[in-house]
Design an enzyme around this catalytic site. Structure first.
Site, PDB file in Angstrom:
ATOM      1  N   ARG A 231       0.859  -1.186   0.000  1.00 55.92           N
ATOM      2  CA  ARG A 231       0.000   0.000   0.000  1.00 55.92           C
ATOM      3  C   ARG A 231       0.891   1.230   0.000  1.00 55.92           C
ATOM      4  O   ARG A 231       1.959   1.249   0.647  1.00 55.92           O
ATOM      5  CB  ARG A 231      -0.891   0.022   1.246  1.00 55.92           C
ATOM      6  N   HIS A 279      -1.904   0.740  -9.838  1.00 55.95           N
ATOM      7  CA  HIS A 279      -2.479  -0.273  -8.931  1.00 55.95           C
ATOM      8  C   HIS A 279      -3.066  -1.452  -9.731  1.00 55.95           C
ATOM      9  O   HIS A 279      -4.238  -1.805  -9.575  1.00 55.95           O
ATOM     10  CB  HIS A 279      -3.558   0.380  -8.038  1.00 55.95           C
TER      11      HIS A 279
HETATM   12  P1  NDP Z   1      -1.586 -11.944   4.295  1.00 58.74           P
HETATM   13  O1  NDP Z   1      -2.434 -11.563   5.452  1.00 58.74           O
HETATM   14  O2  NDP Z   1      -1.694 -13.323   3.730  1.00 58.74           O
HETATM   15  O3  NDP Z   1      -0.046 -11.684   4.627  1.00 58.74           O
HETATM   16  C1  NDP Z   1       0.392 -10.519   5.262  1.00 58.74           C
HETATM   17  C2  NDP Z   1       1.848 -10.702   5.666  1.00 58.74           C
HETATM   18  O4  NDP Z   1       2.330  -9.479   6.225  1.00 58.74           O
HETATM   19  C3  NDP Z   1       2.037 -11.783   6.738  1.00 58.74           C
HETATM   20  O5  NDP Z   1       3.208 -12.514   6.487  1.00 58.74           O
HETATM   21  C4  NDP Z   1       2.173 -10.959   8.023  1.00 58.74           C
HETATM   22  O6  NDP Z   1       2.917 -11.610   9.048  1.00 58.74           O
HETATM   23  C5  NDP Z   1       2.936  -9.773   7.491  1.00 58.74           C
HETATM   24  N1  NDP Z   1       2.818  -8.634   8.400  1.00 58.74           N
HETATM   25  C6  NDP Z   1       1.710  -7.941   8.764  1.00 58.74           C
HETATM   26  N2  NDP Z   1       2.021  -6.983   9.661  1.00 58.74           N
HETATM   27  C7  NDP Z   1       3.358  -7.081   9.851  1.00 58.74           C
HETATM   28  C8  NDP Z   1       4.270  -6.384  10.667  1.00 58.74           C
HETATM   29  N3  NDP Z   1       3.884  -5.379  11.478  1.00 58.74           N
HETATM   30  N4  NDP Z   1       5.569  -6.749  10.653  1.00 58.74           N
HETATM   31  C9  NDP Z   1       5.984  -7.763   9.859  1.00 58.74           C
HETATM   32  N5  NDP Z   1       5.159  -8.468   9.057  1.00 58.74           N
HETATM   33  C10 NDP Z   1       3.866  -8.129   9.049  1.00 58.74           C
HETATM   34  O7  NDP Z   1      -1.914 -10.850   3.147  1.00 58.74           O
HETATM   35  P2  NDP Z   1      -1.664 -11.011   1.564  1.00 58.74           P
HETATM   36  O8  NDP Z   1      -0.311 -11.576   1.366  1.00 58.74           O
HETATM   37  O9  NDP Z   1      -2.824 -11.698   0.920  1.00 58.74           O
HETATM   38  O10 NDP Z   1      -1.749  -9.486   1.088  1.00 58.74           O
HETATM   39  C11 NDP Z   1      -0.804  -8.554   1.578  1.00 58.74           C
HETATM   40  C12 NDP Z   1      -1.118  -7.178   1.031  1.00 58.74           C
HETATM   41  O11 NDP Z   1      -0.801  -7.087  -0.351  1.00 58.74           O
HETATM   42  C13 NDP Z   1      -2.588  -6.753   1.071  1.00 58.74           C
HETATM   43  O12 NDP Z   1      -2.995  -6.350   2.372  1.00 58.74           O
HETATM   44  C14 NDP Z   1      -2.589  -5.586   0.110  1.00 58.74           C
HETATM   45  O13 NDP Z   1      -2.210  -4.415   0.801  1.00 58.74           O
HETATM   46  C15 NDP Z   1      -1.496  -5.964  -0.897  1.00 58.74           C
HETATM   47  N6  NDP Z   1      -2.084  -6.302  -2.198  1.00 58.74           N
HETATM   48  C16 NDP Z   1      -1.828  -5.459  -3.254  1.00 58.74           C
HETATM   49  C17 NDP Z   1      -2.359  -5.709  -4.502  1.00 58.74           C
HETATM   50  C18 NDP Z   1      -2.004  -4.866  -5.680  1.00 58.74           C
HETATM   51  O14 NDP Z   1      -2.641  -4.993  -6.730  1.00 58.74           O
HETATM   52  N7  NDP Z   1      -0.995  -4.021  -5.594  1.00 58.74           N
HETATM   53  C19 NDP Z   1      -3.291  -6.839  -4.720  1.00 58.74           C
HETATM   54  C20 NDP Z   1      -3.427  -7.710  -3.554  1.00 58.74           C
HETATM   55  C21 NDP Z   1      -2.843  -7.428  -2.347  1.00 58.74           C
HETATM   56  P3  NDP Z   1       2.387 -12.989   9.717  1.00 58.74           P
HETATM   57  O15 NDP Z   1       2.640 -14.052   8.650  1.00 58.74           O
HETATM   58  O16 NDP Z   1       3.232 -13.145  10.895  1.00 58.74           O
HETATM   59  O17 NDP Z   1       0.918 -12.795   9.973  1.00 58.74           O
END
Ligand code: NDP
Length: 316
Positions: A231, A279
């Site tokens: 984001r 995006h």
């Molecule tokens: P998930 O919930 O599957 O994964 C999120 C990951 O981020 C997890 O590994 C989580 O850790 C980690 N995380 C969250 N907070 C922290 C933190 N404070 N410190 C370290 N690691 C952190 O989400 P997705 O992979 O499905 O999606 C991720 C993001 O990708 C979406 O929220 C969106 O913003 C973005 N996205 C963008 C798109 C685009 O077109 N550009 C399309 C789709 C998604 P843990 O494993 O420990 O929970």
């Protein structure tokens, strides 16, 4: 009449700025028995059981006294976490393996464009210049992925056949075959110090907002490349610019921005070492979004927690 067993209860689509009609059509195809409205339909407030939305403004949720579910139209929920969202209301996101693969394709493409000097060769071609440069060894193409969930791990899998070493950073410890996994504050320092290409695939939360600022981007090795598919609010754009202009960073590919679209006079549109895309790294299919929304509503009606419900405390 029992809540949710009322045949007239249905779903309102609030997908702006994306058009709502395709989502409404997909929902009707997935569940012909469930009424579906868009905002233009002026839905009967006490028959609204679920919202399928990209973003909410404060005050919207309160319009619907029998609301029992909010579904995101995307993988992120950051624009739905309004202060008046009731604490116990389930909030789901889309988890689409095809979408994760699309992001991986985008990241792989941007990475190879940089590591294989394709921009340089395109410039040479425009001058009819036949000049060969050494291929950068894989050991100097270390990939660091911030956010090692569904998207981050799909990106890591794409780099397997390419031979670039991958480190993934998550909040909690994890093990992913073929990758170095790190977590927490010390893990962040490690992944930053060892990433020739840094990919941000994090959800936007209070902890990740503004994460990639001047101090953290400066911790990348000289000549590193930054890709943001998470984001826009996670990357301080003006800090990135300073590090591009002083030569510490080689370039960046940005699919998400602090403001979308960026203003016409924003520097990202014209910076020679920035690739800016609107995006588009991934788009979940309307049919998948609709099917997951309907499945979540059926789960809620049966008293179950829906799949892909986010952890409201963690914010993703
Ligand atoms: P998930 O919930 O599957 O994964 C999120 C990951 O981020 C997890 O590994 C989580 O850790 C980690 N995380 C969250 N907070 C922290 C933190 N404070 N410190 C370290 N690691 C952190 O989400 P997705 O992979 O499905 O999606 C991720 C993001 O990708 C979406 O929220 C969106 O913003 C973005 N996205 C963008 C798109 C685009 O077109 N550009 C399309 C789709 C998604 P843990 O494993 O420990 O929970």
């Amino acid at each position: 009449m029992a809540l949710g067993k009322d045949m007239s209860m249905g779903i309102v689509v609030l997908s702006s700025p994306l058009p709502s009609a395709p989502f409404a059509e997909a929902l009707r195809a997935a569940a012909p028995d469930i009424p579906v409205w868009t905002e233009q339909d002026d839905p009967p407030a006490d028959e609204v059981e679920a919202l399928l939305a990209w973003r909410l403004k404060p005050g919207i949720v309160g319009r619907y006294p029998r609301l029992r579910l909010v579904c995101s139209t995307g993988a992120g929920v950051d624009k739905l976490l309004v202060p008046d969202l009731p604490a116990g209301l389930p909030l789901t996101r889309v988890v689409d393996p095809d979408q994760a693969v699309q992001i991986a394709q985008y990241v792989l493409g941007c990475t190879l464009r940089h590591t294989r000097d394709l921009t340089l060769y395109a410039a040479q071609q425009s001058q009819r210049l036949w000049r060969r440069h050494p291929v950068r060894p894989s050991a100097r193409c270390r990939i660091g992925i911030l956010g090692f969930g569904a998207v981050g791990q799909a990106i890591a899998r794409a780099f397997g056949p390419v031979g670039y070493p991958v480190t993934g950073w998550s909040r909690r410890p994890k093990a992913v075959a073929g990758c170095v996994c790190v977590h927490g504050a010390s893990g962040l320092a490690q992944v930053l110090a060892t990433s020739d290409v840094l990919v941000c695939a994090l959800p936007l939360t209070a902890e990740t907002r503004g994460l990639l600022d001047h101090r953290r981007l400066s911790a990348l090795p000289a000549g590193a490349y930054v890709i943001n598919v998470g984001r826009g609010e996670q990357l301080v754009e003006d800090d990135l610019r300073r590090l591009l202009d002083d030569g510490h960073l080689a370039g960046a590919a940005l699919d998400v921005f602090e403001r979308e679209p960026p203003p016409a006079d924003h520097w990202v549109w014209s910076h020679p070492r920035v690739l800016a895309t609107p995006h588009i790294a991934a788009q979940a299919a309307d049919s998948v979004v609709a099917a997951q929304c309907v499945a979540a509503l059926r789960a809620v009606r049966e008293g179950r927690l829906p799949d892909h419900a986010i952890d409201r405390h963690a914010g993703y």
